[in-house]
Design an enzyme around this catalytic site. Structure first.
Site, PDB file in Angstrom:
ATOM      1  N   HIS A 242       0.843  -1.204   0.000  1.00  0.00           N
ATOM      2  CA  HIS A 242       0.000   0.000   0.000  1.00  0.00           C
ATOM      3  C   HIS A 242       0.880   1.257   0.000  1.00  0.00           C
ATOM      4  CE1 HIS A 242      -4.313  -0.485   0.038  1.00  0.00           C
ATOM      5  NE2 HIS A 242      -4.489   0.692   0.620  1.00  0.00           N
ATOM      6  N   ASP A 246      -3.289   7.296  -1.354  1.00  0.00           N
ATOM      7  CA  ASP A 246      -4.561   6.990  -2.007  1.00  0.00           C
ATOM      8  C   ASP A 246      -4.248   6.435  -3.385  1.00  0.00           C
ATOM      9  OD1 ASP A 246      -7.254   6.811  -2.489  1.00  0.00           O
ATOM     10  OD2 ASP A 246      -7.593   8.962  -2.777  1.00  0.00           O
ATOM     11  N   ILE A 251      -3.628   1.793  -9.011  1.00  0.00           N
ATOM     12  CA  ILE A 251      -2.255   1.659  -9.510  1.00  0.00           C
ATOM     13  C   ILE A 251      -1.812   0.202  -9.448  1.00  0.00           C
ATOM     14  CG2 ILE A 251       0.144   2.321  -9.154  1.00  0.00           C
ATOM     15  CD1 ILE A 251      -1.614   4.501 -10.367  1.00  0.00           C
ATOM     16  N   ARG A 253      -3.589  -2.292 -10.095  1.00  0.00           N
ATOM     17  CA  ARG A 253      -4.122  -2.983 -11.271  1.00  0.00           C
ATOM     18  C   ARG A 253      -3.498  -2.466 -12.573  1.00  0.00           C
ATOM     19  NH1 ARG A 253      -8.153  -3.130  -7.444  1.00  0.00           N
ATOM     20  NH2 ARG A 253      -8.998  -1.087  -8.026  1.00  0.00           N
TER      21      ARG A 253
END
Length: 414
Positions: A242, A246, A251, A253
């Site tokens: 992560h 945000d 991103i 995918r």
């Protein structure tokens, strides 16, 4: 790392205690303030650069079948473009394939955004593409198209820098997301408290993000793994890290498609894998949770199943659009090579137009652009929307219907 060590390695996260400092800028009730006291547990991602990915032979065979089907679909659409180029004045294959490639990229971006709760229908996206409508969700999806294209364009060398560039495209102007930068704060998933206490998953502390991303990129660069298994693991690891404030899901995918392009599985196309994942997001998120617990096969299974669903739905969409294009050609009386006929393939990927837009994409003068739109309107290819005399817009309803049908099949709503 030797083979024995690789085989015993796991993707399961470890955990560490971190001290939490409550932000004075974030309002909280007394109960929430009490719950946010003390340390919290943050994930420590496993190093995967040299991981030997344990997947059952039967699932590995299905993953290889899925990769072959993705490549076959890519080749089929390229062949459609070649046939169109041979029978028209469209020029080479890339130009002929471009409209179908563009519409598949947009549908994939819309599905990926929908997984994150950002929904925009085909009409809103078409209008946003010509700056004819200010729809926040449509603007976000349009930015996701640019981000995905940026990642794919840099697929020859997938790096942290390339992913930062895609993130910058996705969230430019959204300062809270720190576009194009790795996060410098703790984030968490789930939970309603203004702190990571009680969250369903707490990604690694930001001090660990840079090293974890370099490890991920090293894994992505390997050439000794089955492609779709490598893609699924890389995606799950990205979501575990992560790395951004945000936009992580979107991103993450785009990384999928960059890897498929890098491996040579796809060439001009973006296969709508996110549309396959969108069919059952609960299973997708459960598989990510299982991955963090050290179980790889569920996320591989989700990507295998999503790929087959994506190909089936993608073929349906391409068939629908080809039927629309053929019907337009029969209805339009203008001569071959005219501006009106040259607009037909463009309308498949951009079903909203203005006179100025037509001038731009065809290179014809204003009067010729007006005449082309009049011919398209007379033939029922486009329909004018609104009643104003200025900034007139025309839509191709047959394309909107085909795109809405695609969304209906995957459960996406606009």
């Amino acid at each position: 790392m030797d083979h024995a060590a690789q085989s015993s390695a796991t993707v399961a996260v470890a955990w560490e205690q971190r001290e939490w400092k409550q932000s004075v800028e974030r309002p909280a009730s007394r109960r929430q303030q009490l719950a946010a006291r003390g340390s919290y547990r943050a994930a420590v991602p496993a190093a995967i650069a040299d991981l030997d990915v344990p997947v059952a032979a039967s699932l590995q065979a299905e993953a290889e079948d899925a990769v072959r089907e993705i490549a076959r679909f890519d080749a089929e659409v390229t062949a459609i473009g070649r046939r169109r180029a041979d029978s028209s004045d469209a020029g080479g294959v890339p130009a002929a394939v471009a409209p179908l490639a563009a519409v598949l990229l947009r549908t994939e971006s819309a599905s990926s955004s929908q997984i994150e709760g950002v929904t925009a229908g085909a009409r809103a996206l078409a209008l946003a593409a010509i700056d004819a409508q200010v729809d926040p969700n449509a603007q976000l999806v349009t930015a996701n198209v640019a981000a995905m294209q940026r990642a794919i364009d840099q697929a020859d060398r997938i790096s942290v820098t390339a992913l930062l560039a895609a993130h910058r495209e996705l969230l430019a102007g959204h300062d809270h997301a720190a576009p194009g930068e790795l996060r410098e704060q703790q984030v968490w998933i789930g939970g309603s408290a203004p702190s990571p206490h009680g969250a369903s998953f707490v990604p690694p502390h930001h001090e660990r993000v840079s090293a974890a991303m370099e490890d991920l990129v090293a894994f992505v660069g390997r050439v000794d793994l089955p492609v779709l298994i490598q893609v699924a693991v890389a995606h799950a690891q990205f979501e575990t890290i992560h790395p951004f404030n945000d936009g992580n899901g979107r991103i993450g995918r785009t990384l999928v498609h960059a890897m498929l392009r890098h491996a040579g599985v796809t060439q001009p196309l973006t296969v709508p894998v996110s549309a396959g994942l969108l069919t059952d997001t609960d299973d997708y998120f459960d598989a990510l949770t299982a991955y963090r617990q050290g179980v790889v096969e569920p996320i591989v299974r989700r990507f295998v199943d999503a790929s087959f669903r994506a190909i089936d739905n993608g073929r349906h969409l391409v068939d629908d659009l080809e039927a629309v294009h053929d019907a337009w050609g029969e209805r339009l009386p203008s001569r071959r090579g005219s501006a009106a006929r040259r607009l037909l393939p463009h309308l498949l990927s951009q079903p909203a137009i203005t006179i100025g837009h037509v001038e731009q994409v065809t290179g014809v003068a204003l009067s010729a652009a007006q005449r082309a739109v009049e011919q398209l309107e007379s033939a029922g290819v486009v329909r004018r929307i609104g009643t104003g005399r200025r900034n007139r817009i025309w839509l191709a309803p047959d394309v909107i219907d085909a795109l809405d049908a695609f969304a209906e099949r995957v459960g996406r709503r606009g």
